[in-house]
Design an enzyme around this catalytic site. Structure first.
Site, PDB file in Angstrom:
ATOM      1  N   HIS A  54      12.310 -10.079   7.437  1.00  0.00           N
ATOM      2  CA  HIS A  54      10.930 -10.037   7.946  1.00  0.00           C
ATOM      3  C   HIS A  54      10.855 -10.569   9.379  1.00  0.00           C
ATOM      4  O   HIS A  54       9.890 -11.228   9.764  1.00  0.00           O
ATOM      5  CB  HIS A  54       9.999 -10.853   7.047  1.00  0.00           C
ATOM      6  CG  HIS A  54       9.905 -10.350   5.642  1.00  0.00           C
ATOM      7  ND1 HIS A  54       9.055  -9.331   5.260  1.00  0.00           N
ATOM      8  CD2 HIS A  54      10.576 -10.703   4.516  1.00  0.00           C
ATOM      9  CE1 HIS A  54       9.190  -9.083   3.974  1.00  0.00           C
ATOM     10  NE2 HIS A  54      10.119  -9.901   3.491  1.00  0.00           N
ATOM     11  N   ASN A 127       4.536  -8.105  -0.586  1.00  0.00           N
ATOM     12  CA  ASN A 127       4.918  -6.907   0.154  1.00  0.00           C
ATOM     13  C   ASN A 127       3.836  -5.842   0.017  1.00  0.00           C
ATOM     14  O   ASN A 127       2.837  -6.047  -0.662  1.00  0.00           O
ATOM     15  CB  ASN A 127       6.254  -6.350  -0.372  1.00  0.00           C
ATOM     16  CG  ASN A 127       7.441  -7.226  -0.012  1.00  0.00           C
ATOM     17  OD1 ASN A 127       7.539  -7.735   1.092  1.00  0.00           O
ATOM     18  ND2 ASN A 127       8.342  -7.418  -0.962  1.00  0.00           N
ATOM     19  N   TYR A 337      12.176 -20.085   0.540  1.00  0.00           N
ATOM     20  CA  TYR A 337      11.294 -19.892   1.685  1.00  0.00           C
ATOM     21  C   TYR A 337      11.050 -21.189   2.443  1.00  0.00           C
ATOM     22  O   TYR A 337      11.189 -21.241   3.665  1.00  0.00           O
ATOM     23  CB  TYR A 337       9.976 -19.265   1.222  1.00  0.00           C
ATOM     24  CG  TYR A 337      10.039 -17.769   1.154  1.00  0.00           C
ATOM     25  CD1 TYR A 337      10.969 -17.134   0.336  1.00  0.00           C
ATOM     26  CD2 TYR A 337       9.197 -16.975   1.909  1.00  0.00           C
ATOM     27  CE1 TYR A 337      11.050 -15.756   0.265  1.00  0.00           C
ATOM     28  CE2 TYR A 337       9.260 -15.587   1.850  1.00  0.00           C
ATOM     29  CZ  TYR A 337      10.193 -14.987   1.029  1.00  0.00           C
ATOM     30  OH  TYR A 337      10.270 -13.621   0.975  1.00  0.00           O
TER      31      TYR A 337
END
Length: 490
Positions: A54, A127, A337
């Protein structure tokens, strides 16, 4: 109008921003020219590591406004009452490309949201597809390797990509979406968003519900064909960025209808599929969409680097009333993350203005890089303590999660039918959409070894023989002679 002067980072006036201090007009530069040293040193440090995935993205601020009461499902303050508006930030992205990649490439799009709620930040990191390629986080790093550059050629490898997919039948659903029309949206405004994973909600009575989040674009779906995208990329690599920024700047604020699917906690043990498998969707006829609110983006960032490049989203950011689920990929992302942001941006990345919650932050984290918001004049730097420092918040404890079984390695392929849902999706395509789908897959297989293509066609044939036949026709590949060669991944 008063004149403003350049200063050093220490606040001192900057004598000259165009000429270096030297020993005479032809003399060498002087080490004492600290303004030059500061300027060069800062330039050397203007970048932070780009996101591993990303990396190329755009974003904007907006609001989420509740339009329906769902307090029967969740006590989260963000859903407290009809009409309540919560400020939020959205970042859209492509998955595989680097920072300089083109926007108009066939790829999954990231749909990351940060809600600045009354109880802290809630991040929903999803997404533009309701499913993903793999269901177990152990496979995620290997999958991402196939989307990046080959270590020897330093080029993207279609062979690696299809080799992985052809050995991972659980990827079929996402692959079918990726190579359909929706795999190449014209811009971020013209696509849906999904939380993708199964999350949980819990209400004031401490009853838990499983939930899927959907964000339905109100702008309508618009897509490029492969040929159109080639022409577009030749003109601009920032088409989605330009479209989003220009629309918001001109007052054409994009909006999404926010919906949820809800499953009672006990139902998860009774349905005929794994509701925590991110390669699956929940049938809408059994779990219809419930409208919750509207998300509107209405304000562009003032500084892209500070507010979008440093924006850091993590599914570990939840608030009371919203929780996790046994979804294995979600469980892996809860760690990965936040850990990526600590490495990429810094230990205290959540203290940066774009990431900082709109409520007071109180904890016992200590020191480290970028600690510019440390508590002052306090003896409460550990816990428990008797100096009136912050204490536990037992009201935020989730209802207990029912688990069963024993610790072991569960076969990721033994988790239901990987062919039924992509079959149902393909059946929804009209003839023109099927034709484009066949062509998109065939184009992406250019240069891929024949044995890998045959293995992938074998998987497609299990979805629908028409898919394998259509792709084979586009590739001008004859039917294989002898026993089928594509059963290894079945």
């Amino acid at each position: 109008m008063s004149t403003t002067f350049i200063t050093t980072t220490a606040g001192a006036p900057w004598p000259s921003n165009e000429d270096s201090k030297s020993a005479g007009p032809r003399g060498p530069l002087l080490l004492e020219n600290y303004q030059l040293l500061e300027k060069l040193a800062h330039q050397n440090r203007e970048r932070i590591p780009e996101r591993t995935v990303h990396a190329k993205g755009s974003g904007a601020y907006g609001t989420f406004t509740v339009t329906r009461d769902i307090t029967e499902y969740s006590c989260a303050s963000v859903f407290a009452e009809i009409g309540k508006a919560t400020p939020m930030l959205a970042r859209f992205s492509t998955v595989a490309g680097e920072r300089g990649a083109a926007d108009a490439e066939r790829d999954v799009r990231g749909f990351a949201l940060k809600f600045y709620t009354d109880d802290g930040n809630w991040d929903l990191v999803g997404n533009n597809t309701p499913v993903f390629f793999v269901r177990d986080p152990m496979k995620f790093p290997d999958f991402i390797h196939t989307q990046k550059r080959h270590p020897r050629t330093n080029m993207r490898s279609a062979a690696a990509m299809w080799d992985f997919w052809s050995l991972s039948p659980e990827s079929l659903h996402q692959v079918t979406i990726l190579f359909s029309d929706r795999g190449l949206p014209q811009g971020f405004r013209f696509m849906n968003g999904y939380g993708s994973h199964t999350y949980s909600l819990w209400n004031a009575r401490r009853e838990r519900f499983w939930v899927k989040f959907h964000f339905k674009t109100q702008q309508g779906h618009r897509f490029w064909t492969n040929d159109e995208a080639k022409e577009i990329v030749g003109r601009s690599r920032e088409t989605s960025q330009e479209d989003l920024f220009t629309a918001i700047e001109g007052g054409d604020f994009p909006r999404w209808t926010v919906c949820i699917q809800v499953m009672a906690e006990h139902e998860a043990e009774q349905v005929g599929f794994n509701p925590f498998d991110v390669t699956k969707v929940w049938p809408h006829k059994d779990y219809p969409l419930i409208e919750v609110g509207v998300m509107e983006l209405n304000h562009n960032p003032e500084n892209y680097f500070a507010e979008i490049e440093q924006a850091s989203f993590s599914p570990s950011n939840i608030v009371p009333g919203i929780g996790f689920s046994p979804d294995k990929m979600l469980q892996g992302r809860i760690f990965a993350y936040a850990d990526a942001h600590r490495y990429r941006v810094g230990t205290h990345y959540e203290a940066l203005p774009v990431n900082r919650p709109r409520v007071a932050v109180r904890n016992y984290h200590m020191d480290g890089p970028m600690r510019f918001d440390a508590p002052k004049a306090t003896d409460a730097y550990y816990e428990p303590n008797s100096v009136h420092g912050p204490v536990d918040a037992p009201f935020a404890i989730e209802p207990p999660l029912r688990v069963s079984g024993e610790a072991t390695y569960y076969e990721h392929r033994g988790d239901g039918d990987d062919f039924a849902q992509p079959r149902a999706l393909y059946a929804l395509f009209d003839d023109a959409q099927k034709e484009r789908f066949h062509g998109n897959v065939a184009a992406a297989m250019d240069g891929v070894p024949e044995h890998i293509i045959e293995r992938q066609l074998g998987l497609f044939a299990k979805v629908d023989p028409a898919i394998a036949k259509g792709i084979r026709g586009k590739l001008a590949m004859p039917e294989p002679v002898g026993p089928a060669t594509a059963t290894a991944a079945g």
